[in-house]
Design a protein around this motif. Structure first.
Motif, PDB file in Angstrom:
ATOM      1  N   UNK A 105      34.242 -53.846 -12.782  1.00 16.61           N
ATOM      2  CA  UNK A 105      33.060 -53.032 -13.066  1.00 16.61           C
ATOM      3  C   UNK A 105      33.335 -52.219 -14.321  1.00 16.61           C
ATOM      4  N   UNK A 106      32.467 -52.348 -15.314  1.00 15.48           N
ATOM      5  CA  UNK A 106      32.589 -51.585 -16.556  1.00 15.48           C
ATOM      6  C   UNK A 106      31.282 -50.849 -16.787  1.00 15.48           C
ATOM      7  N   UNK A 107      31.338 -49.520 -16.702  1.00 16.75           N
ATOM      8  CA  UNK A 107      30.132 -48.694 -16.822  1.00 16.75           C
ATOM      9  C   UNK A 107      30.494 -47.371 -17.486  1.00 16.75           C
ATOM     10  N   UNK A 184      37.333 -44.880 -19.851  1.00 15.75           N
ATOM     11  CA  UNK A 184      37.314 -45.438 -21.206  1.00 15.75           C
ATOM     12  C   UNK A 184      36.346 -44.658 -22.081  1.00 15.75           C
ATOM     13  N   UNK A 185      36.560 -44.747 -23.369  1.00 16.81           N
ATOM     14  CA  UNK A 185      35.692 -44.063 -24.322  1.00 16.81           C
ATOM     15  C   UNK A 185      35.104 -45.021 -25.341  1.00 16.81           C
ATOM     16  N   UNK A 186      34.984 -46.281 -24.980  1.00 17.62           N
ATOM     17  CA  UNK A 186      34.447 -47.266 -25.918  1.00 17.62           C
ATOM     18  C   UNK A 186      32.940 -47.111 -26.075  1.00 17.62           C
ATOM     19  N   UNK A 187      32.432 -47.595 -27.191  1.00 16.59           N
ATOM     20  CA  UNK A 187      30.988 -47.702 -27.356  1.00 16.59           C
ATOM     21  C   UNK A 187      30.524 -48.820 -26.443  1.00 16.59           C
ATOM     22  N   UNK A 188      29.747 -48.480 -25.447  1.00 18.00           N
ATOM     23  CA  UNK A 188      29.408 -49.457 -24.410  1.00 18.00           C
ATOM     24  C   UNK A 188      28.095 -50.147 -24.743  1.00 18.00           C
ATOM     25  N   UNK A 189      28.185 -51.434 -25.047  1.00 19.86           N
ATOM     26  CA  UNK A 189      27.001 -52.212 -25.386  1.00 19.86           C
ATOM     27  C   UNK A 189      26.353 -52.834 -24.154  1.00 19.86           C
ATOM     28  N   UNK A 190      27.158 -53.048 -23.120  1.00 18.83           N
ATOM     29  CA  UNK A 190      26.652 -53.617 -21.876  1.00 18.83           C
ATOM     30  C   UNK A 190      27.459 -53.057 -20.713  1.00 18.83           C
ATOM     31  N   UNK A 191      26.788 -52.797 -19.601  1.00 17.86           N
ATOM     32  CA  UNK A 191      27.493 -52.512 -18.365  1.00 17.86           C
ATOM     33  C   UNK A 191      27.716 -53.836 -17.655  1.00 17.86           C
ATOM     34  N   UNK A 192      28.912 -54.016 -17.093  1.00 17.96           N
ATOM     35  CA  UNK A 192      29.270 -55.296 -16.497  1.00 17.96           C
ATOM     36  C   UNK A 192      29.642 -55.120 -15.032  1.00 17.96           C
ATOM     37  N   UNK A 193      29.168 -56.028 -14.200  1.00 15.86           N
ATOM     38  CA  UNK A 193      29.473 -56.032 -12.775  1.00 15.86           C
ATOM     39  C   UNK A 193      29.874 -57.457 -12.419  1.00 15.86           C
ATOM     40  N   UNK A 194      31.175 -57.694 -12.336  1.00 13.26           N
ATOM     41  CA  UNK A 194      31.653 -59.058 -12.113  1.00 13.26           C
ATOM     42  C   UNK A 194      32.218 -59.233 -10.711  1.00 13.26           C
ATOM     43  N   UNK A 195      31.902 -60.393 -10.125  1.00 13.76           N
ATOM     44  CA  UNK A 195      32.485 -60.795  -8.846  1.00 13.76           C
ATOM     45  C   UNK A 195      32.888 -62.251  -8.973  1.00 13.76           C
ATOM     46  N   UNK A 196      34.190 -62.509  -9.070  1.00 19.49           N
ATOM     47  CA  UNK A 196      34.708 -63.866  -9.244  1.00 19.49           C
ATOM     48  C   UNK A 196      34.076 -64.529 -10.459  1.00 19.49           C
TER      49      UNK A 196
END
Length: 248
Positions: A105-107, A184-196
């Motif tokens: 999860x990246x948000x 994290x402090x990155x410029x977030x272009x997309x939030x990602x929700x990965x499962x497998x």
């Protein structure tokens, strides 16, 4: 119209019509027509001629440049939603619940998950206990990129408080075996929700809150880790490497 580029390249290399025709295995009159009349050889013949002359085939015959045809729908695209608000929270929860190997999860905040599904942490503990590796990266509320994002989305200081709230929700999981939490402090272009091998990508649009931005559901094609799915998976890995661990 004569092909002056071809004429110049042949002259510079000392090639006659007959010499090039002999190597490429065509009639010398064909080469003469390429040069003097601007005729275009077949692609295979053109490639052999360009290789012989040490020149780029498209530099000699620009008309052979073919635009890559666009695909109407990527085979990896499961569904496309106009807004994140169009998806029930259960779509995110069900996806994560089905994971067997990994959850990423990246948000920045995404506190809507905990707000709408208070059992989220318990579910993640269950997945970790079953051997699923879980990595969650939330925004660093003190980072300038995160704060700038808040101003651009007209959140003001709200996004910083939501990042802190997200960290508060997830922090208890940091002590769990198989779970890693980072900021994290990155410029977030997309939030990602990965499962497998599936991922929900919530795009970010300048001046628009994430709930009003599109979401696409991708499923890996299994073709060596490439494609759209692979691009987003690699993006997560890059951010994860720069993120800072949160202690339990």
């Amino acid at each position: 119209m004569a092909n002056e580029r071809l004429r110049a390249v042949m002259a510079a290399g000392g090639w006659t019509h007959a010499d090039l025709a002999d190597v490429v295995e065509v009639d010398p009159k064909s080469v003469e027509r390429w040069v003097n009349l601007g005729r275009t050889p077949r692609r295979g013949t053109a490639l052999r001629a360009a290789e012989t002359l040490g020149e780029d085939v498209h530099a000699l015959w620009p008309q052979l440049r073919q635009a890559r045809s666009a695909r109407a729908v990527s085979p990896e695209l499961v569904a496309l939603y106009e807004q994140r608000a169009d998806l029930p929270v259960s779509a995110f929860v069900d996806l994560l619940t089905q994971a067997r190997r990994q959850i990423d999860v990246l948000v920045y905040g995404a506190v809507f998950l905990h707000e709408a599904y208070p059992r989220l942490n318990e579910m993640l503990r269950e997945r970790a206990a079953d051997g699923c590796a879980i990595r969650i990266a939330v925004g660093d509320a003190d980072d300038a990129n995160v704060q700038q994002r808040g101003r651009e989305e007209r959140f003001g200081h709200g996004i910083e408080s939501r990042c802190r709230l997200a960290l508060m929700h997830y922090r208890p999981l940091a002590a769990e075996r198989g779970v890693e939490i980072r900021t994290h402090g990155t410029t977030l272009y997309n939030s990602l929700y990965r499962a497998d091998d599936e991922i929900l990508v919530n795009a970010h649009i300048w001046g628009v809150n994430a709930y009003a931005a599109p979401v696409w559901h991708l499923r890996s094609s299994g073709s060596g880790g490439g494609g759209m799915f692979g691009t987003y998976a690699d993006s997560f890995e890059a951010v994860w490497k720069s993120a800072r661990p949160v202690e339990g």
